[in-house]
Design a protein around this motif. Structure first.
Motif, PDB file in Angstrom:
ATOM      1  N   MET A 143       0.842  -1.200   0.000  1.00  9.73           N
ATOM      2  CA  MET A 143       0.000   0.000   0.000  1.00  9.73           C
ATOM      3  C   MET A 143       0.873   1.244   0.000  1.00  9.73           C
ATOM      4  O   MET A 143       1.962   1.257   0.574  1.00  9.73           O
ATOM      5  N   PHE A 144       0.315   2.309  -0.598  1.00 10.40           N
ATOM      6  CA  PHE A 144       0.985   3.599  -0.644  1.00 10.40           C
ATOM      7  C   PHE A 144      -0.001   4.686  -0.248  1.00 10.40           C
ATOM      8  O   PHE A 144      -1.172   4.650  -0.637  1.00 10.40           O
ATOM      9  N   LEU A 145       0.469   5.629   0.544  1.00 13.80           N
ATOM     10  CA  LEU A 145      -0.304   6.801   0.929  1.00 13.80           C
ATOM     11  C   LEU A 145       0.217   7.944   0.082  1.00 13.80           C
ATOM     12  O   LEU A 145       1.437   8.137  -0.030  1.00 13.80           O
ATOM     13  N   ILE A 146      -0.689   8.710  -0.532  1.00  8.46           N
ATOM     14  CA  ILE A 146      -0.298   9.779  -1.443  1.00  8.46           C
ATOM     15  C   ILE A 146      -0.942  11.082  -0.993  1.00  8.46           C
ATOM     16  O   ILE A 146      -2.176  11.181  -0.928  1.00  8.46           O
ATOM     17  N   LEU A 147      -0.106  12.070  -0.654  1.00 10.56           N
ATOM     18  CA  LEU A 147      -0.617  13.418  -0.396  1.00 10.56           C
ATOM     19  C   LEU A 147      -0.989  13.947  -1.772  1.00 10.56           C
ATOM     20  O   LEU A 147      -0.135  14.308  -2.572  1.00 10.56           O
ATOM     21  N   SER A 148      -2.264  13.966  -2.050  1.00 17.90           N
ATOM     22  CA  SER A 148      -2.791  14.062  -3.399  1.00 17.90           C
ATOM     23  C   SER A 148      -2.795  15.459  -3.976  1.00 17.90           C
ATOM     24  O   SER A 148      -3.015  16.444  -3.278  1.00 17.90           O
ATOM     25  N   GLN A 149      -2.586  15.486  -5.283  1.00 19.98           N
ATOM     26  CA  GLN A 149      -2.834  16.681  -6.069  1.00 19.98           C
ATOM     27  C   GLN A 149      -3.958  16.360  -7.051  1.00 19.98           C
ATOM     28  O   GLN A 149      -4.205  17.092  -7.984  1.00 19.98           O
ATOM     29  N   GLY A 150      -4.610  15.229  -6.798  1.00 18.19           N
ATOM     30  CA  GLY A 150      -5.684  14.756  -7.670  1.00 18.19           C
ATOM     31  C   GLY A 150      -7.021  15.371  -7.306  1.00 18.19           C
ATOM     32  O   GLY A 150      -7.109  16.370  -6.603  1.00 18.19           O
ATOM     33  N   THR A 151      -8.079  14.724  -7.759  1.00 15.66           N
ATOM     34  CA  THR A 151      -9.426  15.242  -7.573  1.00 15.66           C
ATOM     35  C   THR A 151     -10.048  14.702  -6.288  1.00 15.66           C
ATOM     36  O   THR A 151      -9.766  13.586  -5.877  1.00 15.66           O
ATOM     37  N   PRO A 152     -10.915  15.495  -5.658  1.00 13.88           N
ATOM     38  CA  PRO A 152     -11.520  15.074  -4.382  1.00 13.88           C
ATOM     39  C   PRO A 152     -12.305  13.775  -4.448  1.00 13.88           C
ATOM     40  O   PRO A 152     -12.349  13.036  -3.471  1.00 13.88           O
ATOM     41  N   GLU A 153     -12.915  13.441  -5.580  1.00 15.58           N
ATOM     42  CA  GLU A 153     -13.713  12.210  -5.640  1.00 15.58           C
ATOM     43  C   GLU A 153     -12.854  10.958  -5.579  1.00 15.58           C
ATOM     44  O   GLU A 153     -13.362   9.875  -5.330  1.00 15.58           O
ATOM     45  N   ASP A 154     -11.545  11.085  -5.781  1.00 17.14           N
ATOM     46  CA  ASP A 154     -10.636   9.940  -5.699  1.00 17.14           C
ATOM     47  C   ASP A 154      -9.788   9.955  -4.433  1.00 17.14           C
ATOM     48  O   ASP A 154      -8.822   9.204  -4.328  1.00 17.14           O
TER      49      ASP A 154
END
Length: 135
Positions: free
Chosen positions: A54-65
């Motif tokens: 598993m990987f935790l990602i401090l996201s720059q993606g979209t809120p729905e994901d």
């Protein structure tokens, strides 16, 4: 030749998260500070199905994901109960800890700040199957 100096600051204290008995993912205060968590910050998870990692990602993606960071008092957490249920984590009988290991080599590919989740676990003392060892 390209040499990068490795800062000891990155290795002073391990970053840790724990699946709580409610299924929420809780952050230690040191981890929350290091990751600069704020309510609403987006975090995604990735899973390498071949290696079961598993990987935790401090996201720059979209809120729905992504999960939005929540805060109760001084405590930061993610509402991950349904995800951990779907992934088969029995957090009622055992405690699951993850040491976060920075993986900057994966940032571009996963569109965020990536951490490998090194898993550890142990049965809870209140569980009749508790045997003082990891599961």
């Amino acid at each position: 030749m390209s040499i990068k100096i490795i800062s000891t600051k990155e290795f002073a204290k391990p970053l840790k998260v724990t699946i709580q008995s409610s299924g929420k993912l809780g952050f230690t205060s040191e981890t929350a500070k290091s990751l600069q968590l704020t309510p609403g910050k987006l975090i995604q998870f990735g899973k390498d199905t071949e290696k079961n990692e598993m990987f935790l990602i401090l996201s720059q993606g979209t809120p729905e994901d992504a999960f939005a960071v929540a805060k109760a008092g001084e405590y930061f957490y993610l509402p991950t109960t349904l995800m951990f249920d779907a992934l088969g984590y029995d957090y009622k009988r055992a405690t699951f800890f993850f040491d976060l290991v920075r993986r900057s080599d994966m940032d571009e590919e996963l569109n965020g700040e990536v951490y490998f989740m090194k898993e550890r676990s142990r049965y809870k003392k209140t569980n009749p199957e508790y045997n003082h060892q990891s599961i």
